[in-house]
Design a protein around this motif. Structure first.
Motif, PDB file in Angstrom:
ATOM      1  N   ASP A 185       0.633  -1.143  -0.095  1.00  0.00           N
ATOM      2  CA  ASP A 185       0.097  -0.234  -0.100  1.00  0.00           C
ATOM      3  C   ASP A 185       0.666   1.190   0.081  1.00  0.00           C
ATOM      4  N   ALA A 186       0.654   2.549  -1.137  1.00  0.00           N
ATOM      5  CA  ALA A 186       1.094   3.619  -0.466  1.00  0.00           C
ATOM      6  C   ALA A 186       1.097   3.722   1.072  1.00  0.00           C
ATOM      7  N   ALA A 187       2.569   4.797   1.088  1.00  0.00           N
ATOM      8  CA  ALA A 187       3.066   5.559   2.284  1.00  0.00           C
ATOM      9  C   ALA A 187       2.536   4.219   3.630  1.00  0.00           C
ATOM     10  N   LEU A 222      10.302   2.184   6.216  1.00  0.00           N
ATOM     11  CA  LEU A 222      11.360   2.761   6.104  1.00  0.00           C
ATOM     12  C   LEU A 222      11.726   1.326   5.649  1.00  0.00           C
ATOM     13  N   VAL A 223      12.354   0.979   3.884  1.00  0.00           N
ATOM     14  CA  VAL A 223      11.978   0.400   3.041  1.00  0.00           C
ATOM     15  C   VAL A 223      14.257   0.077   2.958  1.00  0.00           C
ATOM     16  N   ILE A 224      14.376  -0.888   2.832  1.00  0.00           N
ATOM     17  CA  ILE A 224      16.062  -1.268   3.092  1.00  0.00           C
ATOM     18  C   ILE A 224      16.131  -2.236   1.601  1.00  0.00           C
ATOM     19  N   ALA A 225      17.043  -2.208   0.554  1.00  0.00           N
ATOM     20  CA  ALA A 225      17.218  -3.033  -0.204  1.00  0.00           C
ATOM     21  C   ALA A 225      19.068  -3.784   0.510  1.00  0.00           C
ATOM     22  N   ALA A 226      19.021  -4.517  -0.072  1.00  0.00           N
ATOM     23  CA  ALA A 226      20.967  -5.128   0.641  1.00  0.00           C
ATOM     24  C   ALA A 226      21.338  -5.948  -0.989  1.00  0.00           C
ATOM     25  N   GLN A 227      21.525  -6.883  -0.734  1.00  0.00           N
ATOM     26  CA  GLN A 227      21.919  -7.663  -2.114  1.00  0.00           C
ATOM     27  C   GLN A 227      21.675  -7.570  -3.423  1.00  0.00           C
ATOM     28  N   ALA A 228      20.655  -6.737  -3.486  1.00  0.00           N
ATOM     29  CA  ALA A 228      19.720  -7.578  -4.353  1.00  0.00           C
ATOM     30  C   ALA A 228      19.980  -6.159  -5.159  1.00  0.00           C
ATOM     31  N   PHE A 229      19.863  -5.175  -4.968  1.00  0.00           N
ATOM     32  CA  PHE A 229      19.504  -3.441  -5.417  1.00  0.00           C
ATOM     33  C   PHE A 229      21.004  -3.442  -6.750  1.00  0.00           C
ATOM     34  N   HIS A 230      21.656  -4.627  -7.187  1.00  0.00           N
ATOM     35  CA  HIS A 230      22.377  -3.624  -8.476  1.00  0.00           C
ATOM     36  C   HIS A 230      20.759  -4.294  -9.685  1.00  0.00           C
ATOM     37  N   TRP A 231      20.643  -5.372  -9.347  1.00  0.00           N
ATOM     38  CA  TRP A 231      19.526  -5.695 -10.385  1.00  0.00           C
ATOM     39  C   TRP A 231      18.516  -4.586 -10.348  1.00  0.00           C
ATOM     40  N   PHE A 232      17.869  -4.051  -9.645  1.00  0.00           N
ATOM     41  CA  PHE A 232      17.025  -3.129 -10.248  1.00  0.00           C
ATOM     42  C   PHE A 232      17.106  -2.579 -11.590  1.00  0.00           C
ATOM     43  N   ASP A 233      15.622  -1.947 -11.574  1.00  0.00           N
ATOM     44  CA  ASP A 233      15.955  -0.442 -12.331  1.00  0.00           C
ATOM     45  C   ASP A 233      15.657   0.692 -11.911  1.00  0.00           C
ATOM     46  N   LYS A 234      16.518   0.996 -11.531  1.00  0.00           N
ATOM     47  CA  LYS A 234      16.876   2.421 -10.621  1.00  0.00           C
ATOM     48  C   LYS A 234      16.144   3.271 -10.848  1.00  0.00           C
ATOM     49  N   ALA A 235      15.270   3.634 -11.652  1.00  0.00           N
ATOM     50  CA  ALA A 235      14.657   4.955 -11.347  1.00  0.00           C
ATOM     51  C   ALA A 235      13.152   4.199 -10.975  1.00  0.00           C
ATOM     52  N   GLY A 236      13.104   2.970 -11.592  1.00  0.00           N
ATOM     53  CA  GLY A 236      11.607   2.103 -11.261  1.00  0.00           C
ATOM     54  C   GLY A 236      11.726   2.002  -9.413  1.00  0.00           C
ATOM     55  N   ARG A 266       6.497   5.720  -3.721  1.00  0.00           N
ATOM     56  CA  ARG A 266       5.497   5.603  -2.943  1.00  0.00           C
ATOM     57  C   ARG A 266       4.457   5.120  -1.625  1.00  0.00           C
ATOM     58  N   ILE A 267       5.550   3.889  -1.053  1.00  0.00           N
ATOM     59  CA  ILE A 267       5.175   3.284  -0.280  1.00  0.00           C
ATOM     60  C   ILE A 267       5.446   3.929   1.376  1.00  0.00           C
ATOM     61  N   LEU A 268       7.173   4.773   1.057  1.00  0.00           N
ATOM     62  CA  LEU A 268       7.333   5.666   2.432  1.00  0.00           C
ATOM     63  C   LEU A 268       6.017   6.297   3.060  1.00  0.00           C
ATOM     64  N   LYS A 269       5.878   6.002   4.151  1.00  0.00           N
ATOM     65  CA  LYS A 269       5.240   7.517   5.172  1.00  0.00           C
ATOM     66  C   LYS A 269       6.159   8.391   4.599  1.00  0.00           C
ATOM     67  N   PRO A 270       5.037   9.597   4.733  1.00  0.00           N
ATOM     68  CA  PRO A 270       6.074  11.309   4.820  1.00  0.00           C
ATOM     69  C   PRO A 270       7.286  10.881   5.991  1.00  0.00           C
TER      70      PRO A 270
END
Length: 259
Positions: A101-103, A107-121, A128-132
């Protein structure tokens, strides 16, 4: 979408990943509490959670964790390992489409997988998912390439026997790339020492947990293992080698209006 086929790269390496991949220092959680103003017990989204190593770190510290992982085999391994934590939630999703859900998280974490992500997406989805005032903490173990005969020899072994190694290694972002990813939201960078002491079976399993290590049947596989045995015998002390890392941590806030 995550870089093509990266969501399936580890499907046939899950057992080795579970047994032989290192965890992360507990100081990562302490750092997030102190420097990112994330309250103990705040909900966390672990993106690309894999077999649950990073999720476990925050569950142990008392955080509810939504473990978002697209690879079914890895997610099943995490579900089995972390079933005893009532605050663990398993989520079939990607970094760019978590299904959360939005907000909904602090905290968003990403560990060893981060380098596989589409960075802009991923950046858009994290916002979107983080609270203010929510925070992002990205961290991974970066193997030391030199500093001992073992570390130097292991790097040379990968260069010689793992054709896919250079491409994967180059996909990890450096400090400048991380500062650019966060933009004006970049707040903190720190490094913690980390290590595994491995016997030969542990060293072999650690190698085979890597997506670039040639598997049985590949012409590089047996020569690679023979070279690994030779390296181990030449550098082990009391039956173990010191597999050393730096755990790099990058933290900040999302830029919600950035493309």
């Amino acid at each position: 979408m995550i870089i093509e086929d990266s969501t399936r790269r580890f499907s046939d390496r899950v057992a080795d990943y579970v047994k032989y991949r290192p965890t992360y220092p507990r100081e990562v959680v302490t750092f997030v509490h102190a420097e990112c103003a994330v309250a103990p017990g705040a909900p966390v989204a672990d993106i690309g959670a894999g077999t649950g190593i990073s999720a476990r770190l925050f569950l142990d510290a008392g955080h509810p964790v939504f473990a978002v992982e697209p690879n079914a085999a890895m997610r099943a391994a995490a579900d089995a390992w972390l079933a005893g934590f009532p605050a663990y939630r398993s989520v079939a999703g990607t970094a760019e489409a978590t299904t959360l859900d939005a907000a909904s998280v602090d905290l968003v974490i990403a560990a060893q997988a981060f380098h596989w992500f589409d960075k802009a997406g991923a950046r858009r989805e994290f916002a979107r998912i983080l609270k203010p005032r929510g925070a992002i903490a990205l961290f991974w173990n970066s193997r030391l390439l030199e500093g001992s005969a073992f570390l130097t020899g292991y790097e040379a072994l990968l260069q010689r026997y793992c054709p896919d190694y250079a491409r994967v290694a180059e996909s990890y972002p450096d400090d400048a790339a991380m500062a650019d990813w966060f933009g004006d939201g970049f707040e903190h960078r720190t490094v913690f020492p980390n290590a595994q002491w491995l016997d030969f079976d542990g060293l072999k399993g650690r190698l085979m947990s890597s997506s670039y290590a040639p598997k049985a049947g590949d012409p590089h596989h047996e020569p690679m293992l023979a070279a690994l045995r030779e390296l181990f015998d030449a550098t082990a002390r009391d039956g173990r080698v010191n597999f050393e890392y730096e755990t790099r941590v990058y933290a900040g806030r999302p830029l919600r209006d950035r493309a």
